[in-house]
Design a protein around this motif. Structure first.
Motif, PDB file in Angstrom:
ATOM      1  N   UNK A   1      -6.093   7.443  -4.242  1.00 47.70           N
ATOM      2  CA  UNK A   1      -5.945   7.312  -2.081  1.00 47.70           C
ATOM      3  C   UNK A   1      -6.191   6.893  -1.210  1.00 47.70           C
TER       4      UNK A   1
ATOM      5  N   UNK B   1     -18.160  -9.151  10.305  1.00 43.62           N
ATOM      6  CA  UNK B   1     -16.781  -8.312   9.148  1.00 43.62           C
ATOM      7  C   UNK B   1     -17.294  -6.645   9.052  1.00 43.62           C
TER       8      UNK B   1
ATOM      9  N   UNK C   1       1.034  -1.078  -0.362  1.00 42.22           N
ATOM     10  CA  UNK C   1      -0.141  -0.145  -0.010  1.00 42.22           C
ATOM     11  C   UNK C   1       0.583   0.787   0.068  1.00 42.22           C
TER      12      UNK C   1
ATOM     13  N   UNK D   1       1.038   4.428  -2.455  1.00 40.39           N
ATOM     14  CA  UNK D   1       0.139   5.544  -1.645  1.00 40.39           C
ATOM     15  C   UNK D   1       1.777   6.774  -2.172  1.00 40.39           C
TER      16      UNK D   1
ATOM     17  N   UNK E   1       0.256   7.209  -5.683  1.00 43.35           N
ATOM     18  CA  UNK E   1      -0.569   8.140  -5.752  1.00 43.35           C
ATOM     19  C   UNK E   1      -0.241   9.743  -5.438  1.00 43.35           C
TER      20      UNK E   1
ATOM     21  N   UNK F   1      -8.417  -6.299   4.312  1.00 41.54           N
ATOM     22  CA  UNK F   1      -7.966  -7.033   5.245  1.00 41.54           C
ATOM     23  C   UNK F   1      -8.590  -7.047   6.476  1.00 41.54           C
TER      24      UNK F   1
ATOM     25  N   UNK G   1      -7.785   3.626  -2.472  1.00 39.13           N
ATOM     26  CA  UNK G   1      -7.110   2.127  -2.189  1.00 39.13           C
ATOM     27  C   UNK G   1      -6.721   2.190  -0.660  1.00 39.13           C
ATOM     28  N   UNK G   2      -7.125   3.227   0.501  1.00 42.80           N
ATOM     29  CA  UNK G   2      -6.680   3.004   2.054  1.00 42.80           C
ATOM     30  C   UNK G   2      -8.206   1.995   1.758  1.00 42.80           C
TER      31      UNK G   2
ATOM     32  N   UNK H   1      -3.774  -0.062  10.002  1.00 42.05           N
ATOM     33  CA  UNK H   1      -2.165  -1.122  10.665  1.00 42.05           C
ATOM     34  C   UNK H   1      -2.998  -1.248  11.854  1.00 42.05           C
TER      35      UNK H   1
ATOM     36  N   UNK I   1     -11.382  -9.506   6.311  1.00 41.91           N
ATOM     37  CA  UNK I   1     -10.651 -11.251   6.369  1.00 41.91           C
ATOM     38  C   UNK I   1     -10.661 -11.439   7.751  1.00 41.91           C
ATOM     39  N   UNK I   2      -9.693 -10.919   8.864  1.00 38.24           N
ATOM     40  CA  UNK I   2      -9.667 -10.629   9.521  1.00 38.24           C
ATOM     41  C   UNK I   2     -11.147 -10.821  10.824  1.00 38.24           C
TER      42      UNK I   2
ATOM     43  N   UNK J   1      -6.313 -17.513   7.091  1.00 38.32           N
ATOM     44  CA  UNK J   1      -6.572 -17.331   7.806  1.00 38.32           C
ATOM     45  C   UNK J   1      -7.799 -18.668   7.664  1.00 38.32           C
TER      46      UNK J   1
ATOM     47  N   UNK K   1      -3.080 -13.449   3.378  1.00 40.94           N
ATOM     48  CA  UNK K   1      -3.957 -13.259   4.657  1.00 40.94           C
ATOM     49  C   UNK K   1      -5.002 -14.018   5.137  1.00 40.94           C
TER      50      UNK K   1
ATOM     51  N   UNK L   1      -6.239  -3.185  12.706  1.00 38.41           N
ATOM     52  CA  UNK L   1      -5.450  -4.160  12.092  1.00 38.41           C
ATOM     53  C   UNK L   1      -5.016  -5.254  13.726  1.00 38.41           C
TER      54      UNK L   1
ATOM     55  N   UNK M   1      -7.791  -1.757   0.593  1.00 43.90           N
ATOM     56  CA  UNK M   1      -6.675  -2.880   1.433  1.00 43.90           C
ATOM     57  C   UNK M   1      -6.923  -2.701   2.755  1.00 43.90           C
ATOM     58  N   UNK M   2      -7.348  -1.753   3.556  1.00 47.02           N
ATOM     59  CA  UNK M   2      -7.130  -1.776   5.026  1.00 47.02           C
ATOM     60  C   UNK M   2      -8.355  -1.921   5.433  1.00 47.02           C
TER      61      UNK M   2
END
Lengths: 290, 93
Positions: free
Chosen positions: B15, B38, A222, A226, A229, B26, B18-19, B50, B29-30, A286, A282, B53, B22-23
């Motif tokens: 920005x 979820x 990421x 970034x 970007x 995941x 994508x943030x 993070x 998923x966790x 899991x 991940x 996470x 991705x974050x």
């Protein structure tokens, strides 16, 4: 290969439009240390390995470690040098001549080869032992994880390559300047750190499948995306500013333009792809631990 | 004005999207294996990245409930000698 890498490009210095390249044998003072270390490695392999049949090797490991430290530190200094130059203290006439220092293919080959020499000297079986251990680790990987790691590895390679491609560019009065990613302030060193972390996380995942390494891989992917970007946003915003309106009449009509280049897009895409692979790993981990 | 809107759209697409993907992704998923929905996983990841996470992975569901419950203190029957008499001042200091 290590000896050959000394004759490759170890340092490139760009001033304005001109770029001067220096091989490892041209770096002052350090060249003697490097030649001596390569000689010590060769002697260690011949003396300890071939004549005395002793393994693991100690002398060549020390020689390899010396080359690794010297080349690694030099590469780090070269990559950070551009951002360490205090341009604000320079007179305006000198500030226009951008001074950039960066590594070349030779120093990267030297870092990787010396790492292989040092590791191979301390592992039973030498280079064959290292290759067997790697092959065994890869064979243990399930197909899905192997596919994701392969795709992620390709993404990391592309991200590392894209740092040396043009990320932003500008032109005025038939003069054209393209700025590679590594030389951008803050973004250049940060992208180097991100690529190194990506490599370490991927290597860690090959050896042992753990969630932390997958999360680090995703975050570093990421970060690469970034940084690409951020450059795209900054350069495309600057491109929208009508610079001609703010310039004196003498300069207007010279077709001034600033804008992003394809290197930033490649980094953005490669970082996103690696982050996607990390997320896939991940998800797989899991599912396995349920 | 169009410059500002164009820059905001670029930032939003490159920005923020994508943030979130991705974050937040995941985080989603966790979450299930750690006793969370979820949606809450997505929110933790999307809002704190993070750190979210870390909260998701380090938090054990029902950890507080697993702690041993404290035993009730043994109640001692007060003896006649311990009990202050109504005339004495013991117990007031």
């Amino acid at each position: 290969m290590l000896a050959l890498s000394l004759s490759g490009v170890w340092m490139s210095v760009r001033t304005g439009d001109e770029t001067s390249r220096f091989s490892g044998l041209e770096v002052p003072v350090l060249r003697y240390a490097l030649i001596a270390a390569v000689g010590v490695i060769a002697l260690g392999v011949l003396g300890e390995g071939v004549l005395l049949r002793r393994w693991p090797l100690s002398i060549s490991a020390v020689g390899g470690a010396v080359v690794l430290v010297v080349a690694g530190l030099l590469l780090l200094l070269e990559e950070l040098a551009a951002s360490l130059v205090p341009r604000s203290f320079l007179p305006t006439s000198v500030r226009r001549l951008t001074l950039d220092v960066y590594g070349g293919g030779g120093i990267w080959v030297a870092v990787l080869t010396s790492l292989a020499v040092t590791t191979g000297s301390r592992i039973d079986g030498g280079a064959i032992g290292v290759a067997r251990a790697l092959l065994a680790a890869v064979e243990r990987l399930p197909v899905r994880l192997l596919a994701m790691l392969g795709a992620g590895g390709a993404g990391i390679g592309i991200a590392a390559w894209s740092r040396y491609q043009p990320w932003a560019g500008g032109s005025a009065a038939n003069q054209h300047v393209e700025v590679p990613g590594w030389s951008l302030p803050l973004i250049g060193p940060a992208s180097l750190a991100a690529v190194l972390v990506l490599g370490a996380a991927a290597a860690s995942l090959v050896v042992r499948w753990n969630l932390l390494a997958a999360l680090v891989l995703t975050t570093a992917g990421w970060l690469c995306s970034f940084l690409g970007a951020a450059t795209l946003v900054a350069a495309s915003t600057l491109a929208r500013v009508e610079v001609d309106r703010f310039l004196p009449g003498v300069v207007t009509g010279r077709e001034l333009s600033v804008g992003p280049r394809w290197g930033a897009w490649v980094m953005f895409a490669a970082g996103g792809a690696v982050a996607g692979c990390g997320a896939g790993i991940v998800a797989w981990l899991e599912r396995q631990s349920r | 004005m169009s410059t500002i809107i164009g820059a905001l759209v670029t930032i939003l697409l490159l920005v923020v999207a994508v943030w979130l993907a991705v974050f937040g992704g995941v985080g989603m998923l966790l979450a299930p294996r750690r006793g969370r929905t979820r949606v809450s996983g997505f929110l933790w990841g999307a809002l704190l990245g993070p750190i979210g996470w870390a909260v998701l992975t380090l938090h054990r569901p029902g950890a507080m409930r697993r702690l041993p419950t404290p035993r009730p203190l043994a109640r001692e029957t007060p003896s006649s000698t311990d009990q202050p008499s109504e005339d004495s001042d013991v117990g007031y200091f």
